[in-house]
Design an enzyme around this catalytic site. Structure first.
Site, short mmCIF file in Angstrom:
data_model
loop_
_atom_site.label_atom_id
_atom_site.label_comp_id
_atom_site.label_asym_id
_atom_site.label_seq_id
_atom_site.Cartn_x
_atom_site.Cartn_y
_atom_site.Cartn_z
N GLU A 25 -16.90 -11.64 -14.59
CA GLU A 25 -17.28 -11.97 -15.97
C GLU A 25 -16.94 -13.42 -16.29
O GLU A 25 -15.90 -13.94 -15.88
CB GLU A 25 -16.54 -11.04 -16.92
CG GLU A 25 -16.82 -11.29 -18.40
CD GLU A 25 -15.95 -10.46 -19.32
OE1 GLU A 25 -16.35 -10.29 -20.49
OE2 GLU A 25 -14.88 -9.99 -18.89
N LYS A 70 -23.36 -7.69 -22.97
CA LYS A 70 -22.19 -6.85 -23.24
C LYS A 70 -22.31 -6.16 -24.59
O LYS A 70 -22.43 -6.82 -25.63
CB LYS A 70 -20.93 -7.72 -23.19
CG LYS A 70 -19.62 -6.96 -23.18
CD LYS A 70 -18.46 -7.94 -22.98
CE LYS A 70 -17.13 -7.25 -22.82
NZ LYS A 70 -16.04 -8.25 -22.58
N CYS A 99 -16.66 -5.53 -18.31
CA CYS A 99 -15.25 -5.46 -18.70
C CYS A 99 -14.95 -4.36 -19.73
O CYS A 99 -14.87 -3.19 -19.39
CB CYS A 99 -14.82 -6.84 -19.21
SG CYS A 99 -13.02 -7.11 -19.19
#
Length: 260
Positions: free
Chosen positions: A41, A110, A144
């Site tokens: 990331e 995300k 994440c």
């Protein structure tokens, strides 16, 4: 299928240096026979939000083209980690994946923004997600913090994904969560889970690596150390069907009784 995780020491705000290290890591991974290479990331700039205007890029901008070129040059599947994408005056933590011909095969932004790292102050959460082809099988990507939301990963699994890629910058103080969540997502969805973390530190956090690959039983296939490295994992995606047939949790779901 051989997968290579590029566990990098991402230097906050040092984009040129980070690109050079990523390029070296990809070349090493290919030299070791990797067919799929995964970046972490925010690998290009880190969480350098105080200088965000220097790092945001348009769709099909410099980094997008660089990722496409790397995939085509090395004839690999490249899971491009994530970087800051600006579109329609909004900034996203975006991940793009490419096939061996350099074609973009997945665009994921995300969904869940983490306040602990100030994402919600600077970024906009994505609104769409999809599986994508990885050879003869379907794959999926989250980023994440998304791994804390099992509904999203379960949706991927129901749609046929056999492998989940999780590029991350996961700090050391929550390392046990990282390891436990990756394993849990693998077991409950009977899929391979590839967690790609970073090492080093930024202004706010210390990162301890520990990139991981779990198989559909939750067994460790590969475990990274705490320093930058290329972590290799040989996987067999046909094993997913074997596990799902052995314990048919998807068949046994009673989704009409579930309330969210």
């Amino acid at each position: 299928m051989r997968i290579a995780i590029c566990q990098l020491n991402v230097l906050q705000g040092k984009s040129e240096q980070n690109v050079q290290e990523a390029e070296k890591a990809i070349a090493i991974a290919v030299s070791k026979g990797a067919e799929v290479v995964v970046l972490p990331e925010m690998w290009k700039s880190g969480y350098d939000f105080s200088n965000l205007e220097k790092h945001v890029e348009p769709m099909e901008g410099e980094t997008w083209k660089w990722l496409s070129k790397q995939a085509k040059q090395h004839q690999i599947w490249l899971i491009g980690g994530s970087y800051t994408l600006q579109e329609d005056e909004k900034v996203y933590n975006a991940s793009f994946s490419f096939d061996p011909k350099g074609n973009c095969i997945n665009d994921y932004r995300k969904l869940h923004l983490i306040g602990l790292m100030n994402e919600d102050k600077y970024l906009t959460g994505g609104e769409t997600y999809q599986t994508f082809p990885l050879g003869d099988h379907l794959a999926s990507v989250i980023i994440c913090y998304d791994v804390r939301f099992p509904e999203l990963i379960r949706t991927y699994a129901i749609e046929g994904a056999k492998i989940l890629f999780v590029p991350a910058q996961w700090p050391i103080q929550r390392e046990e969560h990282w390891l436990s969540l990756l394993k849990a997502r693998a077991i409950e969805n009977q899929m391979y889970v590839v967690g790609t973390n970073v090492s080093g530190r930024n202004d706010q956090d210390v990162f301890n690596g520990k990139s991981m690959v779990f198989d559909p039983w939750g067994n460790v296939v590969a475990e990274g150390g705490t320093e930058p490295e290329i972590l290799l994992a040989d996987i067999d995606l046909t094993k997913v069907d074997e596990v799902r047939n052995a314990i048919p949790v998807f068949r046994d779901r009673v989704s009409h009784l579930y309330r969210i």
